[in-house]
Design a protein around this motif. Structure first.
Motif, PDB file in Angstrom:
ATOM      1  N   ILE A   1       2.290  -1.238   5.150  1.00  0.00           N
ATOM      2  CA  ILE A   1       2.167  -2.562   4.545  1.00  0.00           C
ATOM      3  C   ILE A   1       1.358  -3.725   5.091  1.00  0.00           C
ATOM      4  CG2 ILE A   1       3.508  -4.545   3.641  1.00  0.00           C
ATOM      5  CD1 ILE A   1       5.526  -3.088   2.736  1.00  0.00           C
ATOM      6  N   GLY A   2       0.086  -3.671   4.694  1.00  0.00           N
ATOM      7  CA  GLY A   2      -0.588  -4.756   5.275  1.00  0.00           C
ATOM      8  C   GLY A   2      -1.397  -4.245   6.226  1.00  0.00           C
ATOM      9  N   SER A   3      -1.576  -2.863   6.371  1.00  0.00           N
ATOM     10  CA  SER A   3      -2.393  -2.323   7.291  1.00  0.00           C
ATOM     11  C   SER A   3      -3.715  -1.906   6.899  1.00  0.00           C
ATOM     12  CB  SER A   3      -1.719  -0.744   7.553  1.00  0.00           C
ATOM     13  OG  SER A   3      -2.011   0.088   6.332  1.00  0.00           O
TER      14      SER A   3
ATOM     15  N   LEU B   1      -0.309  -4.615  -4.770  1.00  0.00           N
ATOM     16  CA  LEU B   1      -0.814  -5.094  -3.669  1.00  0.00           C
ATOM     17  C   LEU B   1      -0.883  -6.592  -3.284  1.00  0.00           C
ATOM     18  CD1 LEU B   1      -4.529  -5.423  -4.161  1.00  0.00           C
ATOM     19  CD2 LEU B   1      -3.369  -4.440  -5.992  1.00  0.00           C
ATOM     20  N   ALA B   2      -1.224  -6.756  -2.073  1.00  0.00           N
ATOM     21  CA  ALA B   2      -1.118  -8.194  -1.702  1.00  0.00           C
ATOM     22  C   ALA B   2      -2.298  -8.741  -0.933  1.00  0.00           C
ATOM     23  CB  ALA B   2       0.229  -8.247  -0.846  1.00  0.00           C
ATOM     24  N   SER B   3      -2.444  -8.159   0.400  1.00  0.00           N
ATOM     25  CA  SER B   3      -3.348  -8.826   1.347  1.00  0.00           C
ATOM     26  C   SER B   3      -4.677  -8.773   0.801  1.00  0.00           C
ATOM     27  CB  SER B   3      -3.281  -8.205   2.691  1.00  0.00           C
ATOM     28  OG  SER B   3      -2.893  -6.824   2.783  1.00  0.00           O
ATOM     29  N   ALA B   4      -5.149  -7.440   0.326  1.00  0.00           N
ATOM     30  CA  ALA B   4      -6.635  -7.130  -0.219  1.00  0.00           C
ATOM     31  C   ALA B   4      -7.069  -8.328  -1.032  1.00  0.00           C
ATOM     32  CB  ALA B   4      -6.746  -5.738  -0.345  1.00  0.00           C
TER      33      ALA B   4
ATOM     34  N   GLY C   1       2.552   1.342  -3.512  1.00  0.00           N
ATOM     35  CA  GLY C   1       1.887   0.005  -2.857  1.00  0.00           C
ATOM     36  C   GLY C   1       1.889   0.389  -1.346  1.00  0.00           C
ATOM     37  N   ALA C   2       1.356  -0.585  -0.737  1.00  0.00           N
ATOM     38  CA  ALA C   2       1.109  -0.403   0.780  1.00  0.00           C
ATOM     39  C   ALA C   2      -0.359  -0.218   0.991  1.00  0.00           C
ATOM     40  CB  ALA C   2       2.197   0.276   1.472  1.00  0.00           C
ATOM     41  N   GLY C   3      -1.051  -1.143   1.424  1.00  0.00           N
ATOM     42  CA  GLY C   3      -2.493  -0.840   2.108  1.00  0.00           C
ATOM     43  C   GLY C   3      -3.409  -0.755   1.031  1.00  0.00           C
ATOM     44  N   ILE C   4      -3.071  -0.860  -0.374  1.00  0.00           N
ATOM     45  CA  ILE C   4      -4.078  -0.707  -1.325  1.00  0.00           C
ATOM     46  C   ILE C   4      -5.293  -1.651  -1.271  1.00  0.00           C
ATOM     47  CG2 ILE C   4      -4.658  -0.757  -3.981  1.00  0.00           C
ATOM     48  CD1 ILE C   4      -2.994   1.695  -3.337  1.00  0.00           C
ATOM     49  N   SER C   5      -6.376  -1.055  -0.911  1.00  0.00           N
ATOM     50  CA  SER C   5      -7.547  -2.192  -0.713  1.00  0.00           C
ATOM     51  C   SER C   5      -8.755  -2.228  -1.780  1.00  0.00           C
ATOM     52  CB  SER C   5      -8.072  -1.645   0.798  1.00  0.00           C
ATOM     53  OG  SER C   5      -6.855  -1.711   1.697  1.00  0.00           O
TER      54      SER C   5
HETATM   55  O1  G3P Z   1       4.087  -6.135  -2.290  1.00  0.00           O
HETATM   56  C1  G3P Z   1       2.886  -5.477  -1.765  1.00  0.00           C
HETATM   57  C2  G3P Z   1       2.990  -5.039  -0.455  1.00  0.00           C
HETATM   58  O2  G3P Z   1       4.160  -5.155   0.290  1.00  0.00           O
HETATM   59  C3  G3P Z   1       1.852  -4.279   0.100  1.00  0.00           C
HETATM   60  O3  G3P Z   1       1.178  -5.382   0.873  1.00  0.00           O
HETATM   61  O4  G3P Z   1      -0.681  -6.324   1.963  1.00  0.00           O
HETATM   62  O5  G3P Z   1      -0.191  -3.865   2.110  1.00  0.00           O
HETATM   63  O6  G3P Z   1      -0.952  -4.848  -0.046  1.00  0.00           O
HETATM   64  P1  G3P Z   1      -0.488  -4.973   1.244  1.00  0.00           P
END
Ligand code: G3P
Length: 219
Positions: A143-145, A197-200, A175-179
């Motif tokens: 996550i967030g990587s 996804l979140a940060s991307a 999910g996790a790291g989807i960029s």
């Molecule tokens: O809920 C989405 C999440 O935890 C993934 O985060 O920033 O890796 O897309 P991120």
């Protein structure tokens, strides 16, 4: 089921208040043009305003009724704010197993959907027993990587899809790291019904372009 994109806005500065609204407007535009269902999960304080613009889920909910429950995010309040559902058990907001089950039921009773997060295939199968509307498997360490689960841990996605289907017919997202669009394409290729996804998205210099490319990669 048609694949979905779920955008978790978390509590980033770049996705709070007016910025959340802007990200929701983009999601709505991209969804309309592409025909892909896009759900946005803003912070609780931004839900009502964002729900005027696009489909929204809360980031968390508590299985409380209306009443003396300070600090709770109740299904009734979510319904009143025009949210359509809630994420539950996110890695950054873990819940005890029995509480997940109660909250899925409370949301359903209020006419709302639930998306339960899991850390691996074992937990995916466990939460499938609650028959939520979606399960999203996210290995916490990615996550967030910026390193996508579909590249780094494809087996987690494949095994989660298989494990869940043995228990209930619940769509599985990953999910996790989807960029980027390539990560999305790979996720769908592994059998996922969509991505979380979140940060991307939140930190992108051109979120509209990124989201349009991702929607285009849903196949
Ligand atoms: O809920 C989405 C999440 O935890 C993934 O985060 O920033 O890796 O897309 P991120």
């Amino acid at each position: 089921m048609k694949p979905v994109i779920v955008l978790n806005l978390k509590a980033y500065r770049e996705s709070t208040g007016d910025a959340a609204l802007r990200l929701c407007e983009i999601a709505s535009e991209v969804s309309l043009v592409s025909g892909v269902r896009i759900i946005v999960a803003p912070q609780a304080v931004d839900l009502r305003a964002c729900a005027r613009v696009c489909e929204v889920f809360a980031q968390h909910s508590d299985a409380m009724d209306a009443g003396a429950f300070t600090g709770s995010i109740t299904p009734n309040a979510l319904k009143d704010a025009n949210a359509l559902g809630s994420l539950l058990n996110h890695s950054e907001k873990r819940m005890p197993h029995e509480t997940i089950g109660k909250t899925v039921a409370a949301l359903r009773e209020a006419g709302l959907q639930s998306l339960v997060c899991s850390k691996d295939d074992e937990e995916s199968a466990q939460v499938a027993a609650f028959a939520p509307d979606f399960i999203a498997v996210e290995p916490p360490e990615l996550i967030g990587s910026g390193i996508s689960v579909s590249n780094a841990k494809p087996q987690v996605v494949i095994k989660s899809v298989e494990a869940v289907q043995r228990v209930a017919k619940v769509p599985v997202l990953c999910g996790a790291g989807i960029s980027n669009a390539e990560d999305v394409k790979k996720a769908i290729g592994l059998g996922a019904n969509g991505v979380l996804l979140a940060s991307a998205y939140v930190k992108s210099e051109d979120p509209k372009k990124l989201l349009a490319e991702m929607a285009g990669a849903m196949g």
